[in-house]
Design an enzyme around this catalytic site. Sequence first.
Site, short mmCIF file in Angstrom:
data_model
loop_
_atom_site.label_atom_id
_atom_site.label_comp_id
_atom_site.label_asym_id
_atom_site.label_seq_id
_atom_site.Cartn_x
_atom_site.Cartn_y
_atom_site.Cartn_z
N GLU A 42 0.84 -1.20 0.00
CA GLU A 42 0.00 0.00 0.00
C GLU A 42 0.88 1.26 0.00
O GLU A 42 0.61 2.22 -0.72
CB GLU A 42 -0.90 -0.02 1.24
CG GLU A 42 -1.79 1.19 1.37
CD GLU A 42 -2.19 1.44 2.82
OE1 GLU A 42 -2.13 0.50 3.64
OE2 GLU A 42 -2.52 2.60 3.14
N ASP A 46 0.62 3.78 -3.13
CA ASP A 46 0.25 5.18 -2.93
C ASP A 46 1.10 6.09 -3.81
O ASP A 46 0.60 6.99 -4.48
CB ASP A 46 0.47 5.48 -1.44
CG ASP A 46 0.37 6.95 -1.11
OD1 ASP A 46 -0.74 7.48 -1.12
OD2 ASP A 46 1.43 7.56 -0.86
N GLU A 118 -4.83 0.55 -3.31
CA GLU A 118 -3.46 1.06 -3.46
C GLU A 118 -2.45 -0.09 -3.49
O GLU A 118 -1.49 -0.07 -4.26
CB GLU A 118 -3.11 2.02 -2.31
CG GLU A 118 -3.81 3.36 -2.45
CD GLU A 118 -3.33 4.36 -1.41
OE1 GLU A 118 -3.27 5.56 -1.74
OE2 GLU A 118 -3.04 3.96 -0.26
#
Lengths: 236, 236
Positions: A42, A46, A118
């Site tokens: 994640e 991102d 993400e």
Amino acid sequence: MTVSGRDELLQQRLGHRFQRPELLRRALTHRSYGAEHNERLEFLGDAVLSLAVSRLLFDRFGDSDEGDLTRVRAHLVREDSLHKAALQLHLPEVLRMSEGEAKGGGAQRASILADAMEAVIGAVYLDGGLEAAQGLVQQLFGEVITSTTAESWRKDAKTELQEWLQGRRLPVPSYRIVATRGQAHAQTFEVECAVPSLGKAQTGEGRSRRAAEQEAAQKMLALLQAEDGGRPGARD
Amino acid sequence: MTVSGRDELLQQRLGHRFQRPELLRRALTHRSYGAEHNERLEFLGDAVLSLAVSRLLFDRFGDSDEGDLTRVRAHLVREDSLHKAALQLHLPEVLRMSEGEAKGGGAQRASILADAMEAVIGAVYLDGGLEAAQGLVQQLFGEVITSTTAESWRKDAKTELQEWLQGRRLPVPSYRIVATRGQAHAQTFEVECAVPSLGKAQTGEGRSRRAAEQEAAQKMLALLQAEDGGRPGARD
């Protein structure tokens, strides 16, 4: 449907066939499930998402200035956009989490789904490089980006701030010009956005009063949301 | 030295020879100089930098959790790190800006140099792809990253918050555990960081009290800096 059948379907929806399917599995694993969870993916996803969206906006809005691009980008990488994308890919059906989390409705929670979205973007990047990830982001957000104009997003910051305040039964913000700089045809405006009931003020700059107001509203919104997010339980 | 001689030297320092040298020139042009300035490249470079640093951290700190990685990333992409990198590349010598801005010391201003540094990273990405940009970021920040540990950065959030407050003659923050969750060997701590003199509190979570305190301190710092940055003139 079997697990591998579901994975197969998801890879079709993603438009990417994994060389290392364990990356996809990990991206779909919530931390409640075990040590091999998706939080590091994640973190990476991102940043991948941010660059992929930035590139799409940079190419699409050749005339927009940095302020507009930054505002649109912030809009697109927000939790609710990611949550929608996760639903579009049917992620709730393939997420792995603890029984307790699942019974508590975890697979429907916007924050869990946005994080998993993400992580999936991060996994596609690690597996297939930036180009593959860019393709996925184009698929998920391309239509929103091409069907919009920078102005339509710009409108949102002031409206959004007003709605945020009204949702908390607070008075609407006030705007005033605090400075103008430069010559007549190339002026820069500095505008203050104040929310006296919260004792807060933020300033924004722009080539027009309107643009400066939008920047100030955007900053105020970011500030209020940051504070709000810091309270226990405020995110869910 | 001639302009082309300077550009040549810079390309050597960057480790990248531009196919489209106009991109580099644009990256080195402050908005005071004319319409072909570097702000859109800065927008792109900001995202390129974030991904490049994220990838370096992801590979280097295989055992660190998302919270630690996010903290280190925030540290590395801050204005002062970018400012240092810009000086290392001798950017003040090649920046183009209006006479007024130059006489006012613009080529030495940390914010202008940090923005130009991001723009250069964006230009390298557009010219040579992510790999070329990754190489530059590795050259600029690789040593800092490999010579550090996640823990040493983590220490910084609390220290930094304390220094920030002391610099404004404000009392130090207080920390207290507000919740613990999970079983004995897999507990999650929730800690509140309070600055009563400013009427503010933020909470952080972590697998240890210490980690939770650091996250809370980091959030508080981000909040205070965001508010500070919103005031006119606070950035320079």
